[in-house]
Design a protein around this motif. Structure first.
Motif, mmCIF file in Angstrom:
data_model
loop_
_atom_site.group_PDB
_atom_site.id
_atom_site.type_symbol
_atom_site.label_atom_id
_atom_site.label_comp_id
_atom_site.label_asym_id
_atom_site.label_seq_id
_atom_site.Cartn_x
_atom_site.Cartn_y
_atom_site.Cartn_z
ATOM 1 N N ILE A 170 0.756 -1.129 -0.052
ATOM 2 C CA ILE A 170 -0.237 -0.015 -0.005
ATOM 3 C C ILE A 170 0.776 1.190 -0.007
ATOM 4 O O ILE A 170 0.501 2.096 -0.647
ATOM 5 C CB ILE A 170 -1.006 -0.042 1.280
ATOM 6 C CG1 ILE A 170 -2.179 -0.973 1.060
ATOM 7 C CG2 ILE A 170 -1.485 1.155 1.436
ATOM 8 C CD1 ILE A 170 -2.767 -1.326 2.100
ATOM 9 N N VAL A 171 1.779 1.091 0.604
ATOM 10 C CA VAL A 171 2.845 2.396 0.908
ATOM 11 C C VAL A 171 3.661 2.475 -0.347
ATOM 12 O O VAL A 171 3.755 3.734 -1.014
ATOM 13 C CB VAL A 171 3.776 2.211 1.948
ATOM 14 C CG1 VAL A 171 4.824 3.361 2.183
ATOM 15 C CG2 VAL A 171 2.946 2.408 3.546
ATOM 16 N N GLY B 96 3.166 5.747 -2.981
ATOM 17 C CA GLY B 96 4.181 6.456 -3.498
ATOM 18 C C GLY B 96 4.351 6.701 -4.903
ATOM 19 O O GLY B 96 4.582 7.941 -5.351
ATOM 20 N N ILE B 97 4.159 5.562 -5.472
ATOM 21 C CA ILE B 97 4.183 5.704 -6.974
ATOM 22 C C ILE B 97 3.072 6.480 -7.391
ATOM 23 O O ILE B 97 3.155 7.443 -8.548
ATOM 24 C CB ILE B 97 4.046 4.348 -7.689
ATOM 25 C CG1 ILE B 97 5.097 3.536 -7.340
ATOM 26 C CG2 ILE B 97 3.703 4.291 -9.140
ATOM 27 C CD1 ILE B 97 5.261 2.195 -7.792
ATOM 28 N N THR C 11 4.002 14.638 -11.359
ATOM 29 C CA THR C 11 4.355 14.944 -12.978
ATOM 30 C C THR C 11 3.335 15.850 -13.604
ATOM 31 O O THR C 11 3.625 16.765 -14.366
ATOM 32 C CB THR C 11 4.753 13.606 -13.483
ATOM 33 O OG1 THR C 11 5.701 12.829 -12.746
ATOM 34 C CG2 THR C 11 5.256 13.868 -14.916
ATOM 35 N N VAL C 12 2.017 15.063 -13.256
ATOM 36 C CA VAL C 12 0.902 15.854 -14.118
ATOM 37 C C VAL C 12 0.806 17.354 -13.833
ATOM 38 O O VAL C 12 0.440 18.195 -14.405
ATOM 39 C CB VAL C 12 -0.514 15.125 -13.751
ATOM 40 C CG1 VAL C 12 -1.594 15.882 -14.144
ATOM 41 C CG2 VAL C 12 -0.281 13.738 -14.512
#
Length: 112
Positions: free
Chosen positions: A62-63, A67-68, A75-76
């Protein structure tokens, strides 16, 4: 599982303890004063050993996924800020490349 810590301590002063004097000088109403303090005692080092926790694959997954996801959102958001910023022409020219198609070369076409 429960944590079972092991405590230990050790004297680091060689069994004699420590004993020294320290002086502090100061002025009170223009008169120079000095206090002498005698310090004595023992020095100990405390150690604690044990297992602090356990690994949980679900929590780690989950962590990692969060993070991803946050990196993707960052970035967006950065692209949006640069695209709508004051110097957006520099960003658009660097980010996007114009492709010019040449219709005269028909041999590169793929047909199904």
């Amino acid at each position: 599982t429960s944590c079972s810590p092991v405590f230990s301590f050790e004297r680091v002063d060689g069994g004699k303890g420590f004993n020294y004097r320290d002086s502090v000088e100061y002025k009170t109403a223009g008169i120079a004063m000095r206090d002498t303090v005698k310090r004595y005692g023992i020095r100990l080092v405390f150690r604690v050993h044990g297992i602090g926790g356990k690994f949980d694959m679900l929590a780690s997954t989950i962590v990692l996924g969060s993070g991803i996801g946050l990196l993707g959102i960052a970035t967006v958001m950065t692209d949006m800020l640069l695209y709508w910023g004051k110097r957006n022409r520099v960003f658009v020219d660097a980010k996007f490349q114009q492709v010019i198609e040449d219709d005269s070369d028909a041999s590169n076409e793929v047909s199904f």
